[in-house]
Design an enzyme around this catalytic site. Structure first.
Site, PDB file in Angstrom:
ATOM      1  N   GLU A 233      -6.585   5.067   7.760  1.00  0.00           N
ATOM      2  CA  GLU A 233      -6.285   6.490   7.518  1.00  0.00           C
ATOM      3  C   GLU A 233      -7.473   7.176   6.860  1.00  0.00           C
ATOM      4  O   GLU A 233      -7.774   8.328   7.154  1.00  0.00           O
ATOM      5  CB  GLU A 233      -5.014   6.606   6.659  1.00  0.00           C
ATOM      6  CG  GLU A 233      -3.766   6.297   7.480  1.00  0.00           C
ATOM      7  CD  GLU A 233      -2.655   5.606   6.712  1.00  0.00           C
ATOM      8  OE1 GLU A 233      -2.655   5.655   5.468  1.00  0.00           O
ATOM      9  OE2 GLU A 233      -1.772   5.009   7.376  1.00  0.00           O
TER      10      GLU A 233
ATOM     11  N   GLY B 124       2.492   2.020  10.796  1.00  0.00           N
ATOM     12  CA  GLY B 124       3.530   3.038  10.673  1.00  0.00           C
ATOM     13  C   GLY B 124       4.204   3.389  11.991  1.00  0.00           C
ATOM     14  O   GLY B 124       4.935   4.369  12.092  1.00  0.00           O
TER      15      GLY B 124
ATOM     16  N   HIS C 171      -9.505   1.729   4.721  1.00  0.00           N
ATOM     17  CA  HIS C 171      -8.215   1.835   5.408  1.00  0.00           C
ATOM     18  C   HIS C 171      -8.345   2.799   6.586  1.00  0.00           C
ATOM     19  O   HIS C 171      -9.061   3.793   6.501  1.00  0.00           O
ATOM     20  CB  HIS C 171      -7.128   2.324   4.431  1.00  0.00           C
ATOM     21  CG  HIS C 171      -5.767   2.222   5.039  1.00  0.00           C
ATOM     22  ND1 HIS C 171      -5.276   3.185   5.886  1.00  0.00           N
ATOM     23  CD2 HIS C 171      -4.817   1.256   4.972  1.00  0.00           C
ATOM     24  CE1 HIS C 171      -4.071   2.808   6.303  1.00  0.00           C
ATOM     25  NE2 HIS C 171      -3.776   1.644   5.753  1.00  0.00           N
TER      26      HIS C 171
ATOM     27  N   GLY D 210       2.729  -1.174   4.189  1.00  0.00           N
ATOM     28  CA  GLY D 210       2.913   0.221   3.803  1.00  0.00           C
ATOM     29  C   GLY D 210       4.386   0.529   3.603  1.00  0.00           C
ATOM     30  O   GLY D 210       4.961   0.253   2.544  1.00  0.00           O
ATOM     31  N   GLY D 211       5.021   1.071   4.639  1.00  0.00           N
ATOM     32  CA  GLY D 211       6.410   1.553   4.572  1.00  0.00           C
ATOM     33  C   GLY D 211       7.385   0.586   3.901  1.00  0.00           C
ATOM     34  O   GLY D 211       8.153   0.989   3.017  1.00  0.00           O
TER      35      GLY D 211
ATOM     36  N   ASN E  35       0.868  -1.184   0.000  1.00  0.00           N
ATOM     37  CA  ASN E  35       0.000   0.000   0.000  1.00  0.00           C
ATOM     38  C   ASN E  35       0.899   1.227   0.000  1.00  0.00           C
ATOM     39  O   ASN E  35       1.513   1.549   1.014  1.00  0.00           O
ATOM     40  CB  ASN E  35      -0.887  -0.043   1.259  1.00  0.00           C
ATOM     41  CG  ASN E  35      -1.722   1.223   1.413  1.00  0.00           C
ATOM     42  OD1 ASN E  35      -1.829   2.024   0.477  1.00  0.00           O
ATOM     43  ND2 ASN E  35      -2.311   1.406   2.584  1.00  0.00           N
ATOM     44  N   TRP E  36       0.969   1.894  -1.133  1.00  0.00           N
ATOM     45  CA  TRP E  36       1.911   3.011  -1.266  1.00  0.00           C
ATOM     46  C   TRP E  36       1.392   4.314  -0.646  1.00  0.00           C
ATOM     47  O   TRP E  36       2.119   5.280  -0.561  1.00  0.00           O
ATOM     48  CB  TRP E  36       2.262   3.232  -2.744  1.00  0.00           C
ATOM     49  CG  TRP E  36       3.154   2.164  -3.295  1.00  0.00           C
ATOM     50  CD1 TRP E  36       3.797   1.191  -2.569  1.00  0.00           C
ATOM     51  CD2 TRP E  36       3.520   1.951  -4.665  1.00  0.00           C
ATOM     52  NE1 TRP E  36       4.543   0.397  -3.415  1.00  0.00           N
ATOM     53  CE2 TRP E  36       4.394   0.837  -4.697  1.00  0.00           C
ATOM     54  CE3 TRP E  36       3.205   2.594  -5.867  1.00  0.00           C
ATOM     55  CZ2 TRP E  36       4.940   0.367  -5.890  1.00  0.00           C
ATOM     56  CZ3 TRP E  36       3.745   2.121  -7.049  1.00  0.00           C
ATOM     57  CH2 TRP E  36       4.608   1.016  -7.064  1.00  0.00           C
ATOM     58  N   LYS E  37       0.120   4.337  -0.303  1.00  0.00           N
ATOM     59  CA  LYS E  37      -0.471   5.550   0.309  1.00  0.00           C
ATOM     60  C   LYS E  37      -0.158   6.766  -0.570  1.00  0.00           C
ATOM     61  O   LYS E  37      -0.164   6.643  -1.780  1.00  0.00           O
ATOM     62  CB  LYS E  37       0.046   5.700   1.737  1.00  0.00           C
ATOM     63  CG  LYS E  37      -0.096   4.409   2.548  1.00  0.00           C
ATOM     64  CD  LYS E  37       0.162   4.584   4.002  1.00  0.00           C
ATOM     65  CE  LYS E  37      -0.010   3.251   4.705  1.00  0.00           C
ATOM     66  NZ  LYS E  37       0.056   3.310   6.137  1.00  0.00           N
TER      67      LYS E  37
HETATM   68  P1  PGA Z   1       2.760   0.141   7.543  1.00  0.00           P
HETATM   69  O1  PGA Z   1       1.315   0.432   6.916  1.00  0.00           O
HETATM   70  O2  PGA Z   1       3.220  -1.162   6.965  1.00  0.00           O
HETATM   71  O3  PGA Z   1       3.616   1.299   7.129  1.00  0.00           O
HETATM   72  O4  PGA Z   1       2.571   0.049   9.034  1.00  0.00           O
HETATM   73  C1  PGA Z   1       0.406  -0.598   6.706  1.00  0.00           C
HETATM   74  C2  PGA Z   1      -0.874  -0.071   6.128  1.00  0.00           C
HETATM   75  O5  PGA Z   1      -1.316   1.012   6.538  1.00  0.00           O
HETATM   76  O6  PGA Z   1      -1.487  -0.709   5.250  1.00  0.00           O
END
Ligand code: PGA
Length: 252
Positions: free
Chosen positions: A99, A175, A97, A235-236, A10-12
């Protein structure tokens, strides 16, 4: 039949189109490796990078959007509809998600409308659920996650269930580098599967449940060894090709 493993990045709000293109090209051999090992591999770029990523990535690579609207068209400034995604050959969409739940008023009820619209278009919803730190500390994880699943999947049939993918992401772990133990991940994912059974019957046993939240090459294998965890939403650690490669290598 065993559920196929899935690694989804997930590149956000990261990567310009040029950076996404570079990644998609670099990831081509990885897609072959994943396919040969019966693992599904994917990334979710921003809307602006979907087209170039789809065009440059290997065919077997899943390219997912990070959101969509449930209406086909209309006066919804700033939104993107499912037919627009379909035209770009984008068949997967991440929904709910944390966020988006926190900053964009993405409720489980709204996700329900989007999930139904995606299923009607033969697309795959990747529906995210998870509790906040406050809810976790108050011992409300299952109450919160159960409600997110029940509301998000309301009105779905057993057949619909076959096309679903779920991600369990404790908000306090996203995160932050704070990992949920594998015991927590398994316990909650197992609970989710029971709720899925209530919602969509027998197809619950076929639904892939991903774990997400500070997943890294160092811990991905442990999560995937849990019987009810079928993959990871990352994500990261999915942003750099080296680390994305290591994530895949760890689960082969
Ligand atoms: P993260 O994010 O791996 O950076 O904790 C995961 C996500 O929000 O899908």
């Amino acid at each position: 039949m065993a559920r196929r493993k899935l690694l989804m990045g997930n590149w956000k709000m990261n990567k310009t189109s040029a950076e996404a293109k570079e990644f998609a090209i670099a990831a081509k051999p990885l897609a072959q490796l994943a396919k040969a090992n019966k693992i599904d591999l994917g990334v979710a770029p921003t809307y602006l990078s979907l087209q170039v990523t789809r065009a440059k990535a290997a065919k077997s690579m899943i390219v997912a959007a990070q959101n969509c609207h449930y209406k086909e068209s209309g006066a919804y400034t700033g939104e993107v509809s499912i037919p627009m995604l379909k035209e770009m050959k984008i068949n997967w969409v991440i929904l709910g998600h944390s966020e988006r739940r926190a900053y964009d008023n993405e409720t489980s009820e709204k996700c329900n409308l989007k999930i139904k619209a995606l299923l009607a278009n033969d697309m795959t919803p990747l529906y995210c659920v998870g509790e906040t730190l406050e809810e976790f500390e108050a011992g409300k994880t299952k109450e919160v996650v159960g409600e997110q699943i029940r509301k998000g999947l309301e009105g779905l049939s057993e057949e619909d269930g076959k096309k679903l993918v779920i991600a369990y992401e404790p908000v306090w772990s996203i995160g932050t580098g704070k990992n949920a133990s594998t015991e927590i991940a398994q316990d909650v994912c197992n609970f989710i599967r029971k709720v899925l059974k209530e919602c969509v019957g027998k197809s619950a046993s076929k639904i892939r449940i991903l774990y997400g939240g500070s997943v890294k090459p160092e811990n991905i294998k442990a999560y995937l060894s849990c019987p009810d965890v079928d993959g990871a939403l990352v994500g990261g650690a999915s942003l750099k090709i080296d680390s994305y490669t290591k994530l895949l290598e760890e689960i082969i």
